[in-house]
Design a protein around this motif. Sequence first.
Motif, mmCIF file in Angstrom:
data_model
loop_
_atom_site.group_PDB
_atom_site.id
_atom_site.type_symbol
_atom_site.label_atom_id
_atom_site.label_comp_id
_atom_site.label_asym_id
_atom_site.label_seq_id
_atom_site.Cartn_x
_atom_site.Cartn_y
_atom_site.Cartn_z
ATOM 1 N N UNK A 22 49.345 43.682 52.992
ATOM 2 C CA UNK A 22 50.792 43.594 52.783
ATOM 3 C C UNK A 22 51.263 42.141 52.845
ATOM 4 N N UNK A 23 50.760 41.376 53.799
ATOM 5 C CA UNK A 23 51.131 39.967 53.927
ATOM 6 C C UNK A 23 50.653 39.174 52.707
ATOM 7 N N UNK A 24 49.444 39.455 52.249
ATOM 8 C CA UNK A 24 48.930 38.782 51.062
ATOM 9 C C UNK A 24 49.762 39.138 49.828
ATOM 10 N N UNK A 25 50.197 40.388 49.731
ATOM 11 C CA UNK A 25 51.022 40.805 48.600
ATOM 12 C C UNK A 25 52.353 40.050 48.614
ATOM 13 N N UNK A 26 52.950 39.896 49.773
ATOM 14 C CA UNK A 26 54.207 39.147 49.881
ATOM 15 C C UNK A 26 53.986 37.686 49.486
ATOM 16 N N UNK A 27 52.877 37.121 49.916
ATOM 17 C CA UNK A 27 52.530 35.740 49.557
ATOM 18 C C UNK A 27 52.357 35.614 48.041
ATOM 19 N N UNK A 28 51.673 36.577 47.442
ATOM 20 C CA UNK A 28 51.461 36.590 46.000
ATOM 21 C C UNK A 28 52.792 36.698 45.253
ATOM 22 N N UNK A 29 53.644 37.628 45.691
ATOM 23 C CA UNK A 29 54.947 37.814 45.046
ATOM 24 C C UNK A 29 55.776 36.539 45.086
ATOM 25 N N UNK A 30 55.738 35.840 46.200
ATOM 26 C CA UNK A 30 56.469 34.568 46.324
ATOM 27 C C UNK A 30 55.864 33.522 45.392
ATOM 28 N N UNK A 31 54.545 33.455 45.349
ATOM 29 C CA UNK A 31 53.874 32.439 44.540
ATOM 30 C C UNK A 31 54.148 32.629 43.052
ATOM 31 N N UNK A 90 47.748 33.741 32.655
ATOM 32 C CA UNK A 90 46.635 33.006 33.257
ATOM 33 C C UNK A 90 46.959 32.629 34.701
ATOM 34 N N UNK A 91 48.173 32.115 34.931
ATOM 35 C CA UNK A 91 48.568 31.698 36.278
ATOM 36 C C UNK A 91 48.615 32.888 37.233
ATOM 37 N N UNK A 96 46.294 35.709 41.704
ATOM 38 C CA UNK A 96 45.807 36.982 42.238
ATOM 39 C C UNK A 96 44.370 36.841 42.737
ATOM 40 N N UNK A 97 43.538 36.203 41.924
ATOM 41 C CA UNK A 97 42.138 36.012 42.328
ATOM 42 C C UNK A 97 42.029 35.173 43.593
ATOM 43 N N UNK A 98 42.838 34.132 43.702
ATOM 44 C CA UNK A 98 42.805 33.287 44.895
ATOM 45 C C UNK A 98 43.359 34.019 46.123
ATOM 46 N N UNK A 99 44.433 34.767 45.931
ATOM 47 C CA UNK A 99 45.085 35.439 47.051
ATOM 48 C C UNK A 99 44.255 36.585 47.592
ATOM 49 N N UNK A 100 43.655 37.372 46.703
ATOM 50 C CA UNK A 100 42.967 38.592 47.123
ATOM 51 C C UNK A 100 41.452 38.484 47.023
ATOM 52 N N UNK A 101 40.926 37.277 47.013
ATOM 53 C CA UNK A 101 39.483 37.082 46.853
ATOM 54 C C UNK A 101 38.668 37.850 47.900
ATOM 55 N N UNK A 102 39.154 37.910 49.119
ATOM 56 C CA UNK A 102 38.415 38.580 50.191
ATOM 57 C C UNK A 102 38.448 40.105 50.066
ATOM 58 N N UNK A 103 39.294 40.639 49.198
ATOM 59 C CA UNK A 103 39.454 42.086 49.091
ATOM 60 C C UNK A 103 38.960 42.636 47.766
ATOM 61 N N UNK A 104 38.041 41.943 47.155
ATOM 62 C CA UNK A 104 37.448 42.417 45.904
ATOM 63 C C UNK A 104 36.493 43.594 46.202
ATOM 64 N N UNK A 105 36.346 44.497 45.232
ATOM 65 C CA UNK A 105 35.404 45.601 45.440
ATOM 66 C C UNK A 105 33.982 45.066 45.650
ATOM 67 N N UNK A 106 33.249 45.732 46.512
ATOM 68 C CA UNK A 106 31.870 45.313 46.771
ATOM 69 C C UNK A 106 30.940 45.714 45.647
ATOM 70 N N UNK A 107 31.238 46.846 45.011
ATOM 71 C CA UNK A 107 30.435 47.327 43.892
ATOM 72 C C UNK A 107 31.228 47.159 42.612
ATOM 73 N N UNK A 108 30.536 47.065 41.485
ATOM 74 C CA UNK A 108 31.231 46.922 40.197
ATOM 75 C C UNK A 108 32.129 48.116 39.941
ATOM 76 N N UNK A 109 33.353 47.813 39.548
ATOM 77 C CA UNK A 109 34.310 48.892 39.274
ATOM 78 C C UNK A 109 34.526 49.074 37.811
#
Length: 109
Positions: A22-31, A90-91, A96-109
């Motif tokens: 949720x905090x990351x989403x708020x950060x993303x929305x602001x960015x 692109x931006x 999104x990739x920078x903000x949520x990098x730690x929460x990427x799926x572990x297996x290919x989706x």
Amino acid sequence: MPRGEIDEAWIEEAVRRYRRIEALQAEFDQAVSTVEVTVRSPDGLVEVLVTADGRITDVRFLGPLHQRHHRDVAASVRAAVAAAADAAQWAREKLHNETFAAYRPLAGA
């Protein structure tokens, strides 16, 4: 753990992760509303500033217009606006990739 028991540590970890997302989403929305990208028309006549959420914040003409045909100026504006839409996408993806990098799926989706 016996069947039917609640794993409180797992629940606490899930709540902690949810709050972090949720905090990351708020950060993303602001960015996305504040990060700006600048693009130009291929002929260099028009410059457009656009935020990552696609809002055009400025349009500048970088050369004289009086010697150009109105159709050419219009084509330059359209090209710059199209490039701005691509740049905003692109931006957003980059943020999104920078903000949520730690929460990427572990297996290919």
